[in-house]
Motif scaffolding. Structure first.
Motif, PDB file in Angstrom:
ATOM      1  N   ILE A  69      39.614 104.360  13.839  1.00 55.73           N
ATOM      2  CA  ILE A  69      38.508 105.199  13.359  1.00 55.73           C
ATOM      3  C   ILE A  69      38.236 106.279  14.393  1.00 55.73           C
ATOM      4  N   SER A  70      37.939 107.474  13.927  1.00 54.40           N
ATOM      5  CA  SER A  70      37.609 108.573  14.823  1.00 54.40           C
ATOM      6  C   SER A  70      36.644 109.502  14.109  1.00 54.40           C
ATOM      7  N   ARG A  71      36.065 110.425  14.841  1.00 57.19           N
ATOM      8  CA  ARG A  71      35.126 111.366  14.231  1.00 57.19           C
ATOM      9  C   ARG A  71      35.217 112.696  14.944  1.00 57.19           C
ATOM     10  N   LYS A  75      33.110 119.049  12.824  1.00 53.20           N
ATOM     11  CA  LYS A  75      33.533 119.184  11.432  1.00 53.20           C
ATOM     12  C   LYS A  75      32.761 118.259  10.500  1.00 53.20           C
ATOM     13  N   ASN A  76      31.809 117.524  11.034  1.00 55.87           N
ATOM     14  CA  ASN A  76      31.031 116.580  10.228  1.00 55.87           C
ATOM     15  C   ASN A  76      31.937 115.628   9.452  1.00 55.87           C
ATOM     16  N   THR A  77      32.950 115.122  10.113  1.00 58.25           N
ATOM     17  CA  THR A  77      33.945 114.300   9.425  1.00 58.25           C
ATOM     18  C   THR A  77      34.295 113.073  10.256  1.00 58.25           C
ATOM     19  N   VAL A  78      34.462 111.957   9.565  1.00 59.17           N
ATOM     20  CA  VAL A  78      34.959 110.740  10.189  1.00 59.17           C
ATOM     21  C   VAL A  78      36.270 110.372   9.503  1.00 59.17           C
ATOM     22  N   TYR A  79      37.181 109.827  10.264  1.00 57.89           N
ATOM     23  CA  TYR A  79      38.525 109.521   9.762  1.00 57.89           C
ATOM     24  C   TYR A  79      38.829 108.030   9.928  1.00 57.89           C
ATOM     25  N   LEU A  80      39.717 107.562   9.086  1.00 55.58           N
ATOM     26  CA  LEU A  80      40.262 106.218   9.251  1.00 55.58           C
ATOM     27  C   LEU A  80      41.770 106.321   9.091  1.00 55.58           C
ATOM     28  N   GLN A  81      42.475 106.239  10.204  1.00 59.87           N
ATOM     29  CA  GLN A  81      43.928 106.236  10.185  1.00 59.87           C
ATOM     30  C   GLN A  81      44.395 104.809   9.957  1.00 59.87           C
ATOM     31  N   MET A  82      45.156 104.608   8.906  1.00 66.05           N
ATOM     32  CA  MET A  82      45.603 103.266   8.531  1.00 66.05           C
ATOM     33  C   MET A  82      47.123 103.212   8.609  1.00 66.05           C
ATOM     34  N   ASN A  83      47.631 102.405   9.496  1.00 67.90           N
ATOM     35  CA  ASN A  83      49.073 102.239   9.672  1.00 67.90           C
ATOM     36  C   ASN A  83      49.490 100.817   9.314  1.00 67.90           C
ATOM     37  N   SER A  84      50.760 100.633   9.107  1.00 68.30           N
ATOM     38  CA  SER A  84      51.316  99.299   8.804  1.00 68.30           C
ATOM     39  C   SER A  84      50.533  98.624   7.683  1.00 68.30           C
ATOM     40  N   LEU A  85      50.326  99.365   6.630  1.00 70.27           N
ATOM     41  CA  LEU A  85      49.498  98.850   5.533  1.00 70.27           C
ATOM     42  C   LEU A  85      50.144  97.647   4.856  1.00 70.27           C
ATOM     43  N   LYS A  86      49.280  96.736   4.444  1.00 71.56           N
ATOM     44  CA  LYS A  86      49.696  95.507   3.779  1.00 71.56           C
ATOM     45  C   LYS A  86      49.091  95.467   2.368  1.00 71.56           C
TER      46      LYS A  86
END
Length: 120
Positions: A69-71, A75-86
Motif C-alpha cells: 500500500i502506498s499513497r 495526487k489525493n490517491t492511495v494505491y494497492l500494488q498486488m503481486n503474486s495473486l492467488k
C-alpha cells in the motif's frame, strides 16, 4: 471525502494488478487510508492500511510480502500494488478513509469497490 476505486480486472494466478483510489476533498492528507475486500457471501475483511503521512503501514497476514500500500497526498490517491495473486484474492476491493486501523469501524468514508478476479 469521496473515494473512487479503480484498477480491478481479470488476472491469472501469479499475476499483478495495481488498484488506485482517488479522493476528493482538501483533507485527504489527514486521513488514514485502508483497503478491504469482500468475496461473495462473505464479510468484508481488512487487507492493508497506511497512515496519513505514509510512514506506517499495516497488512493482513494473508497478503504480507505480496501486496504493497502506498499513497501520494499531492495526487489525493492511495494505491494497492498486488503481486503474486492467488485465486483466494478474488473479491471486490474497497478503499476507505478514517483512522489507521484494521476494523471496518475505523473508517468513515468508503469507495464503491472495484472487482478483482483471479482465474486462469
Amino acid at each position: 471525502v469521496q473515494l473512487q476505486a479503480s484498477g480491478g480486472g481479470l488476472v491469472q494466478p501469479g499475476g499483478s494488478l495495481r488498484l488506485s483510489c482517488a479522493a476528493s476533498g482538501r483533507t485527504f492528507s489527514s486521513y488514514g487510508m485502508g483497503w478491504f475486500r469482500q468475496a461473495p457471501g462473505k464479510e468484508r475483511n481488512f487487507v492493508a492500511a497506511i497512515s496519513w503521512t505514509g510512514g506506517s503501514t499495516i497488512y493482513a497476514d494473508s497478503v504480507k510480502g505480496r501486496f504493497t500500500i502506498s499513497r501520494d497526498n499531492a495526487k489525493n490517491t492511495v494505491y494497492l500494488q498486488m503481486n503474486s495473486l492467488k485465486p483466494e484474492d478474488a473479491a471486490v476491493y474497497f478503499c476507505a478513509a478514517g483512522v489507521l486501523g484494521v476494523f471496518v469501524s475505523s473508517y468513515d468514508y468508503w469507495g464503491q469497490g472495484t472487482e478483482v478476479t483471479v482465474s486462469s
